[in-house]
Enzyme design. Sequence first.
Site, PDB file in Angstrom:
ATOM      1  CG  LEU A   1      63.680   0.205  82.531  1.00  0.00           C
ATOM      2  CD1 LEU A   1      64.472   0.506  81.076  1.00  0.00           C
ATOM      3  CD2 LEU A   1      63.981   1.485  83.357  1.00  0.00           C
ATOM      4  N   GLY A   2      59.434  -0.997  84.206  1.00  0.00           N
ATOM      5  CA  GLY A   2      58.051  -1.335  84.143  1.00  0.00           C
ATOM      6  C   GLY A   2      57.169  -0.582  84.971  1.00  0.00           C
ATOM      7  CD  GLN A   3      51.145  -0.273  86.687  1.00  0.00           C
ATOM      8  OE1 GLN A   3      51.045  -1.402  86.596  1.00  0.00           O
ATOM      9  NE2 GLN A   3      50.211   0.488  87.246  1.00  0.00           N
TER      10      GLN A   3
ATOM     11  CG  ASP B   1      63.423  -3.437  81.839  1.00  0.00           C
ATOM     12  OD1 ASP B   1      62.546  -3.232  82.748  1.00  0.00           O
ATOM     13  OD2 ASP B   1      63.358  -4.050  80.920  1.00  0.00           O
ATOM     14  CB  ILE B   2      65.057  -7.322  78.913  1.00  0.00           C
ATOM     15  CG1 ILE B   2      65.795  -7.869  77.613  1.00  0.00           C
ATOM     16  CG2 ILE B   2      63.659  -6.728  78.575  1.00  0.00           C
ATOM     17  CD1 ILE B   2      64.748  -9.429  77.500  1.00  0.00           C
ATOM     18  NE  ARG B   3      60.561  -2.136  78.686  1.00  0.00           N
ATOM     19  CZ  ARG B   3      60.079  -1.012  79.151  1.00  0.00           C
ATOM     20  NH1 ARG B   3      60.445   0.001  78.777  1.00  0.00           N
ATOM     21  NH2 ARG B   3      59.318  -1.017  80.258  1.00  0.00           N
TER      22      ARG B   3
ATOM     23  CE1 TYR C   1      51.581 -12.196  86.389  1.00  0.00           C
ATOM     24  CE2 TYR C   1      49.332 -11.971  87.203  1.00  0.00           C
ATOM     25  CZ  TYR C   1      50.701 -11.523  87.214  1.00  0.00           C
ATOM     26  OH  TYR C   1      50.984 -10.342  88.179  1.00  0.00           O
TER      27      TYR C   1
ATOM     28  CE  LYS D   1      53.695 -12.887  89.258  1.00  0.00           C
ATOM     29  NZ  LYS D   1      55.059 -12.214  89.512  1.00  0.00           N
TER      30      LYS D   1
END
Length: 324
Positions: free
Chosen positions: A10-12, A34-36, A141, A145
């Site tokens: 559900l992200g970008q 997704d977590i949500r 971050y 990665k």
Amino acid sequence: MKRIMLTGALGQIGSEITIKLREMYGNDAVLATDIREDLSLAAQGGPFRALDVTDGQAFHEAASAHRADAIIHLAALLSATAEAKPMLAWQLNMGGLLNALETARELDCQIFAPSSIAAFGPDAPRRGTPQDAPLRPETMYGISKAAGEQLCDYYYRKFAVDARGLRFPGLISHAAPPGGGTTDYAVEMYVHAEGSGHYTSYIGKGTFLDMMYMPDAIAAVAQLMEADASRLKRRTAYNVTAMSVDPEAISASIRRRLPDFTLRYEIDPLRQSIADGWPDAIDSSAASEEWDFRPAYDLDRTTDEMLESLARKRLCGEKGAILL
Ligand SMILES: NC(=O)c1ccc[n+]([C@@H]2O[C@H](COP(=O)([O-])OP(=O)(O)OC[C@H]3O[C@@H](n4cnc5c(N)ncnc54)[C@H](O)[C@@H]3O)[C@@H](O)[C@H]2O)c1
């Protein structure tokens, strides 16, 4: 890829790639997780399951129940949020990836795990940054990665897991809001240009960063996952980019269509310092040579589509228009 499970759907990126993959492989073949949960097409328009990727057993169960043969692992904390919450970033970005790779090993799945231009640090050449430039990132971050790339390579070498990945630049899109990255300003600039006609940038004039329009990013994922393995000299972390731009360049491109658009600056020291540690322009020739990566959108074409789509959404009151 025949039966695909996405995390962070559900992200970008997930909210667009889920829909595209359902068009390509069939609705029921693509499980979004997704977590949500929300009311978007990615969550409501096909199979969806709540999943916290840090729960390894739940990860395995979801992929197994779906009979997945490919995992597109997108759940992560992005650069600016990760710098504000470094412990959580390590736990989610590394713990989630480890669970994804273990599930891929156990169920014999192909796996896509994105890296980022953030994997490079200030030591890497700033322009024409080579595919194999040293990775000495200075942000949590970037560290997650760079480590993630190596973990994917390890699973390929040690367990023959078909792990593949791209180093994404900043991604420009209009379907879902960006999730706390340093390049979010580009998306915000389009939204504000189309709305109020004015934008205040937290990234300074002359800060060049690589960017790509979302349809090119989605095409690149599908193309890499379907690429003939015998052509791939490396597995993970191909440099990909479509343009190297600073706020002034995007603003000039917007002014071709909206001549009254105004841009001013109020620098955010955190996000500016993150951007200052990243390359200006990476070299994506390995991706072009090994699996025919060719982005279709330059800056002006991206601007045209962004402004048209945002205007259409606003006029129609279309669900899913992003509000920043
Ligand atoms: N968007 C970019 O510009 C960009 C650039 C380079 C790399 N990437 C990488 O691409 C991937 C996806 O990025 P994005 O922009 O779509 O991110 P995003 O922040 O928009 O979406 C991440 C999604 O993960 C979900 N999530 C958070 N914690 C979770 C958990 N514990 N379990 C399951 N889901 C969880 C969130 O709810 C969210 O929907 C990330 O790995 C990111 O590092 C993105």
